[in-house]
Design a protein around this motif. Sequence first.
Motif, PDB file in Angstrom:
ATOM      1  N   VAL A 158      43.926  40.674  37.080  1.00 55.41           N
ATOM      2  CA  VAL A 158      43.053  40.763  38.260  1.00 55.41           C
ATOM      3  C   VAL A 158      41.659  40.217  37.934  1.00 55.41           C
ATOM      4  O   VAL A 158      41.076  39.456  38.712  1.00 55.41           O
ATOM      5  N   GLY A 159      41.150  40.576  36.760  1.00 58.81           N
ATOM      6  CA  GLY A 159      39.839  40.084  36.341  1.00 58.81           C
ATOM      7  C   GLY A 159      39.805  38.569  36.221  1.00 58.81           C
ATOM      8  O   GLY A 159      38.812  37.924  36.539  1.00 58.81           O
ATOM      9  N   ARG A 160      40.899  37.994  35.790  1.00 61.37           N
ATOM     10  CA  ARG A 160      40.956  36.529  35.641  1.00 61.37           C
ATOM     11  C   ARG A 160      40.795  35.847  36.988  1.00 61.37           C
ATOM     12  O   ARG A 160      40.170  34.798  37.093  1.00 61.37           O
ATOM     13  N   TRP A 161      41.412  36.462  38.003  1.00 57.28           N
ATOM     14  CA  TRP A 161      41.339  35.852  39.335  1.00 57.28           C
ATOM     15  C   TRP A 161      39.913  35.883  39.857  1.00 57.28           C
ATOM     16  O   TRP A 161      39.570  35.141  40.774  1.00 57.28           O
ATOM     17  N   ALA A 162      39.083  36.769  39.286  1.00 55.95           N
ATOM     18  CA  ALA A 162      37.674  36.821  39.674  1.00 55.95           C
ATOM     19  C   ALA A 162      36.823  35.970  38.734  1.00 55.95           C
ATOM     20  O   ALA A 162      35.603  35.978  38.807  1.00 55.95           O
ATOM     21  N   GLY A 163      37.469  35.243  37.834  1.00 53.61           N
ATOM     22  CA  GLY A 163      36.745  34.316  36.966  1.00 53.61           C
ATOM     23  C   GLY A 163      36.321  34.890  35.632  1.00 53.61           C
ATOM     24  O   GLY A 163      35.587  34.244  34.883  1.00 53.61           O
TER      25      GLY A 163
END
Lengths: 389, 67
Positions: A158-163
């Motif tokens: 999920v954090g990756r999708w936020a960059g």
Amino acid sequence: MKNKYDIIVVGGGPAGSTAARFAAEQGVSVLILEKDRDIGYPVRCGEAVSMAGLEEFIEPDPRWIAGEITSFSFIAPDKTQIDIPFEGKGCILERKIFDYELANVAAQKGADILTKSYVNGLKFDDGNIVGVKYEYQGEQKEVDCKIVIAADGVESRVGRWAGLKTHSDFRDMESGIQVTASGVNVDENTCYFYWGNIYAPQGYLWIFPKGNGIANIGLAITGDIGKKRSALSYLNEFMDNHYPNASILTQIVGGIPFTPTLEKIVAPGIMLVGDAARQINPLSGGGIISGMIGGSIAGKVAGEAINKNNLDMISEYEKKWHARLGKRHEMFNRIKNGIYKLSNEKYNSIAHSLKKLPPDKISLGNVAKAAVLNKPSLLLDVAKTFFNN
Amino acid sequence: MIEVLPNKCDFCGCCVGVCPEDAIELKESEISIIEDLCTNCSKCIWSCPIEVLKFNPNGVGGTHDEK
């Protein structure tokens, strides 16, 4: 279940449920989305925690405590055994029931929970996070929110999708495997730790008793070791040599990121907690209490930010986490780097020098002070940190 | 290319946690490699506790550098 919440928590483990609870306590609306069918299952954990750590959050309950721990035992590669009484008290959890209870507490504070909900994306509007996308019973759905708390565990997508950069270097990721076995004849109030290349190179092997002859027996090795030989083969060898007649009640696996906290655990509209934020103690690999601490800080800050209508406030979470535990984990990580790659001979000589101390002097505190040769104090720090978040 | 042996997989997520490309999709009991994103770096193979992932040399080539 509504179509809009103030806060959505992705993942119903201890960190997620604790974040949900502390947010919901402030009167904001909270939804937990859990990808599996059950909260608390499958368990991926050695299940050892400190009683003091637990008590900060929940009254210990025999329903989810399998055993109480009052001493540690370290076993060197040459089988020299060092027994050390534990100054505090520890316990071995029954995570299935424990996690259920944490989610129950969050629900009692007002949080909604939806299981079998696989979050597969974030919803953006003009670059801002405004919700999450998830799959539920084969259907793609969306739900809106102001803040996402990512408690999605070691995967941390999920954090990756936020960059954010969330993945761990394979050399820092410990590959863990554990069996819960019946017919394991060990002291039921002692946690056993086996050190050295023969058991678990660049990691360690543990036996955590759960009462009635049942124990969690597991080990973890880094990806660097896994290149040559898997965690599975190390555990099979140990079981064959030590407990050939034990019956295996369950076998689980999991990744344990032995690293300091991620560089960034907050971005606009999103906060990372627990394993997803790499809030595991990098020396012991323990992550339950530290994840709950991270979750509690994040949930509280997020609830306040909503109530004050000032979402920028969530950046305070990162500072508060580092002040409470993050900085300490950096120190633990340095100690880990000093001891996890010692040779079998070195572990043996540390054990021998400890063995020379009179038994009544072998307490965690005294040994740390008395034993300077070979730096055995480092090993003792390991013990301490097991039950100190 | 990297392949998963789904019958052996315990769906623990260790491989996902080390994947630099976010190229692994993991549901409750389903796992798949997103081939368009995978660079065959093999870190997932080394991290798997139970030998579920393997490199198939007959597939698309890639780099094996340890970054």
